[in-house]
Each structure stands twice: as structure tokens, then as C-alpha cells.
Design a protein around this motif. Structure first.
Motif, short mmCIF file in Angstrom:
data_model
loop_
_atom_site.label_atom_id
_atom_site.label_comp_id
_atom_site.label_asym_id
_atom_site.label_seq_id
_atom_site.Cartn_x
_atom_site.Cartn_y
_atom_site.Cartn_z
N SER A 35 0.76 -1.14 0.04
CA SER A 35 -0.27 0.19 -0.07
C SER A 35 1.01 1.59 0.18
O SER A 35 0.68 1.98 -0.59
CB SER A 35 -0.74 0.19 1.24
OG SER A 35 -1.99 -0.73 1.07
N ARG A 39 1.60 3.85 -2.74
CA ARG A 39 1.01 5.70 -2.97
C ARG A 39 2.24 6.42 -3.16
O ARG A 39 1.49 7.43 -3.67
CB ARG A 39 0.68 5.84 -1.39
CG ARG A 39 -0.80 5.28 -1.34
CD ARG A 39 -1.12 5.64 0.44
NE ARG A 39 -0.85 5.36 1.77
CZ ARG A 39 -0.76 4.51 2.14
NH1 ARG A 39 -1.41 2.99 1.79
NH2 ARG A 39 0.26 3.78 3.14
N ASP A 42 1.89 6.64 -7.04
CA ASP A 42 1.37 6.93 -7.47
C ASP A 42 1.42 8.72 -7.44
O ASP A 42 1.60 9.26 -8.40
CB ASP A 42 0.08 6.70 -6.84
CG ASP A 42 -1.24 5.68 -7.39
OD1 ASP A 42 -0.49 4.55 -8.41
OD2 ASP A 42 -1.86 5.10 -6.69
N SER A 43 1.97 9.14 -5.88
CA SER A 43 2.14 10.20 -6.29
C SER A 43 4.32 10.77 -6.71
O SER A 43 3.49 12.17 -7.83
CB SER A 43 3.23 10.56 -4.94
OG SER A 43 2.20 9.90 -3.81
#
Length: 108
Positions: A35, A39, A42-43
Motif C-alpha cells: 500500500s 501511494r 501514484d504520487s
């Protein structure tokens, strides 16, 4: 995972036992690690898109961007049993194929 290597790998020694209880522990750990990695990825993609959007206003705008990740989230399967990885996929609500095929354009 190699992305997160604490205490020279000694922390992982605490999880050497095998069995269902250990699978559940590894699944929780790998879910959290996966997870966090998702993240971060994705950032990075979001920042690249925002940068490209701003630079498209320039006289000579860029044609695109290439983002290279040296590890993908699917690599995390190497750090747990098949049963534990199944638990991770269930918690994430996805499959290994979807993680690979929807997150990354190319895998080498």
C-alpha cells in the motif's frame, strides 16, 4: 521488500516460522508495504502529470515523460508464501495480473 530494508534485514528474522499464523503476519506486513509503495508510485505519477501540464505552456513543450520504477509492487510476492500473497491480493481487492498490467506500461 528491498525498497524498505531496516536493520540490515534483521527485522525479517522475526517472521521465520511457517504456518497459517505466520502467513497472516506476513500478509499484514506485505499489505502495508504494498500500500505504501503504491501511494509513493501514484504520487510520482501525479507529480509528473502536473509538471507536464505546466510545461506544455512553454514555447517548446515536452512530448511526454518516462518514469522508471526499479521495483514494482508485484515483486513483493517474493517475500511471502503463496497463501500470504493471496491474502494481500484479497485485502487490496485485486490480482497479481491486474497489479502488473494496470499499474505499469512495461515490465522487464
Amino acid at each position: 521488500t528491498e525498497m524498505f530494508n531496516w536493520s540490515g534485514g534483521r527485522m525479517w528474522d522475526d517472521f521465520k516460522e511457517e504456518g497459517l499464523a505466520d502467513d497472516e503476519t506476513w500478509a499484514k506486513l506485505q499489505f502495508e508495504m504494498t500500500s505504501v509503495q503504491m501511494r509513493i508510485e501514484d504520487s510520482i505519477v501525479m507529480m509528473a502529470r502536473q509538471s507536464l501540464a505546466k510545461r506544455r505552456m512553454l514555447p517548446e513543450p515536452p512530448r511526454g515523460a518516462v518514469i522508471l520504477f526499479d521495483r514494482g509492487v508485484v515483486d513483493n510476492v517474493a517475500y511471502c508464501t503463496e497463501e500470504a500473497w493471496s491474502m494481500v491480493q484479497e485485502e487490496l481487492g485485486t490480482t497479481t495480473a491486474r497489479l502488473r498490467d494496470r499499474r505499469y506500461d512495461y515490465v522487464i
